[in-house]
Enzyme design. Structure first.
Site, PDB file in Angstrom:
ATOM      1  N   SER A 140       2.826  -8.420  -2.277  1.00 31.47           N
ATOM      2  CA  SER A 140       2.133  -8.663  -1.229  1.00 31.47           C
ATOM      3  C   SER A 140       2.047 -10.135  -0.785  1.00 31.47           C
ATOM      4  O   SER A 140       2.985 -10.896  -0.773  1.00 31.47           O
ATOM      5  CB  SER A 140       0.767  -8.020  -1.502  1.00 31.47           C
ATOM      6  OG  SER A 140       0.084  -8.004  -0.074  1.00 31.47           O
ATOM      7  N   ASP A 312       4.740   2.303   2.387  1.00 34.57           N
ATOM      8  CA  ASP A 312       4.069   1.173   2.887  1.00 34.57           C
ATOM      9  C   ASP A 312       4.181   0.497   4.387  1.00 34.57           C
ATOM     10  O   ASP A 312       5.182   0.287   4.699  1.00 34.57           O
ATOM     11  CB  ASP A 312       4.547   0.026   1.973  1.00 34.57           C
ATOM     12  CG  ASP A 312       3.785  -1.230   1.968  1.00 34.57           C
ATOM     13  OD1 ASP A 312       2.703  -1.392   2.895  1.00 34.57           O
ATOM     14  OD2 ASP A 312       4.071  -2.207   1.189  1.00 34.57           O
ATOM     15  N   HIS A 345       0.781   0.861   0.370  1.00 29.71           N
ATOM     16  CA  HIS A 345       1.219  -0.489   0.007  1.00 29.71           C
ATOM     17  C   HIS A 345       0.637  -0.690  -1.438  1.00 29.71           C
ATOM     18  O   HIS A 345       0.964  -1.490  -2.054  1.00 29.71           O
ATOM     19  CB  HIS A 345       0.073  -1.622   0.808  1.00 29.71           C
ATOM     20  CG  HIS A 345       0.390  -3.009   0.665  1.00 29.71           C
ATOM     21  ND1 HIS A 345       1.544  -3.537   0.629  1.00 29.71           N
ATOM     22  CD2 HIS A 345      -0.533  -3.891   0.181  1.00 29.71           C
ATOM     23  CE1 HIS A 345       1.394  -5.009   0.480  1.00 29.71           C
ATOM     24  NE2 HIS A 345       0.203  -5.021   0.149  1.00 29.71           N
TER      25      HIS A 345
END
Length: 375
Positions: A140, A312, A345
């Site tokens: 991320s 995601d 995610h």
């Protein structure tokens, strides 16, 4: 570690002096060639692996990934976890006092960017006597830092491992961040970011911000599987099972989100949330090049592993493929894995066997190459 020399920031401001909290795992080899830097995402810290002795629930946030015999094997690699500037887990941030005035920074803490974090991390490596990283890795926002390392310090990185990340945020992502920030700054207890002086915390805003963020970390499939339309409690005589209230917690998903928000508001700093989400917004290495990502990534010389996850939607696989294409346009060495996983995610933090095996294989090859380089 304390740094007295000022750090020039991308905004033009200067951080007068600062601490960086960090942890290390494993042993640095004689030629200091086996160091791996782990970059954290929004609400994580330098505590990436292991458990603090005598403390319950102190497991490192990537403990499934990092440790003896794990994909990033600390019997082979010297792993460094760093807490970023502006965070609330030990490194200098809004909760700390300005070294000149003695006053708590609060909203006066300077805006920091991904590039600023990378520069500070480079200062830490200098202090540790590490010139070149075997790898820099993150998921991320941590993946954005790994990418930035490859661009700002190309001669200091051998491998960049970028997981569930993107070359910049989409407008939708910026919008989610802005709604979360507005929830915080409009909380009556925020006091323009100087709530410390008032002895309060803008918990209502933090709760809402976390609830918004958490929705984006999960996939629709996972939400339906875990919660569906299940009611929290059918405390009613109505045949439908509903209480018909606009304010009570009716559904299990509501209860879950409120629980997550309550927990978050107890430990996270509101100004830190504003700083980190804004750093996400600002990251865009191709911005000064007319959006040409291929031109931006031409500076990178290291090898890359990119991993994305099919469900995601916050950092979709298409965003990772943008990076892959730009690197291939520059004839860089790139490995890419797109994992069909239902977790959204958050998959980059979970134990998907295919994902773990991809990372394990990549680091095993890296370790073998390092061993082969030694006499």
């Amino acid at each position: 570690m304390y740094f007295e020399a000022p750090l020039a920031l991308q905004s033009g401001a200067t951080l007068r002096a600062y601490h960086l909290a960090y942890e290390t795992y494993g042993t640095l080899n004689a030629d200091k060639s086996n160091a791996v830097l782990i970059c954290h995402a929004l609400n994580a810290s330098h505590h990436v692996a292991g458990v603090y002795e005598g403390q319950e629930k102190s497991e490192g946030w990537w403990d499934n990934m990092i440790g003896p015999g794990k994909p990033v094997d600390t019997q082979r690699f010297f792993v460094i976890g760093v807490n970023n500037l502006g965070s609330c887990f030990g490194s200098t941030g809004p909760m700390h006092a300005h070294p000149d005035t003695g006053e708590i920074y609060g909203a006066d803490f300077p805006v920091v960017t991904v590039e600023d974090w990378v520069d500070a991390q480079a200062k830490l490596l200098d202090a540790l006597g590490i010139q070149t990283l075997a790898a820099v890795m993150g998921g991320s926002l941590g993946g954005m830092q790994a990418l930035s390392w490859a661009l700002r310090y190309p001669d200091r990185v051998a491998h960049a491992v970028v997981v569930a990340s993107a070359p910049n945020l989409t407008a939708e992502n910026i919008a989610f961040n802005e709604v979360a920030r507005r929830a915080i700054v409009t909380d009556p207890d925020f006091h323009g970011g100087h709530f410390y002086k008032h002895g309060v915390v803008p918990q209502r805003g933090l709760r809402i911000a976390r609830m918004i963020g958490h929705i984006t970390y999960l996939s629709d499939d996972v939400m339906n599987e875990k919660f569906g339309r299940e009611l929290r409690a059918a405390v009613t005589s109505n045949a439908t099972g509903y209480r018909y209230s606009t304010q009570d917690v009716e559904f299990q998903i509501e209860s879950y989100l409120r629980h997550q928000g309550d927990k978050f508001s107890e430990y996270f700093d509101a100004n830190t949330y504003l700083l980190i989400t804004r750093a996400l917004d600002y990251f865009d290495p191709a911005r000064t090049l007319g959006g040409n990502l291929t031109a931006a990534l031409a500076q990178a010389t290291c090898k890359f592993l990119l991993v994305s996850f099919s469900t995601d939607w916050r950092f979709s696989p298409s965003r990772s493929r943008e990076i892959v294409r730009a690197l291939l346009d520059n004839k860089r060495d790139v490995s890419y894995a797109e994992i069909d996983a239902p977790h959204g995610h958050d998959a980059f933090l979970l134990n998907d066997e295919r994902y773990m095996n991809v990372v394990r294989s990549y680091f095993e090859n890296m370790s073998q190459a390092l061993a082969g380089d030694r006499p």
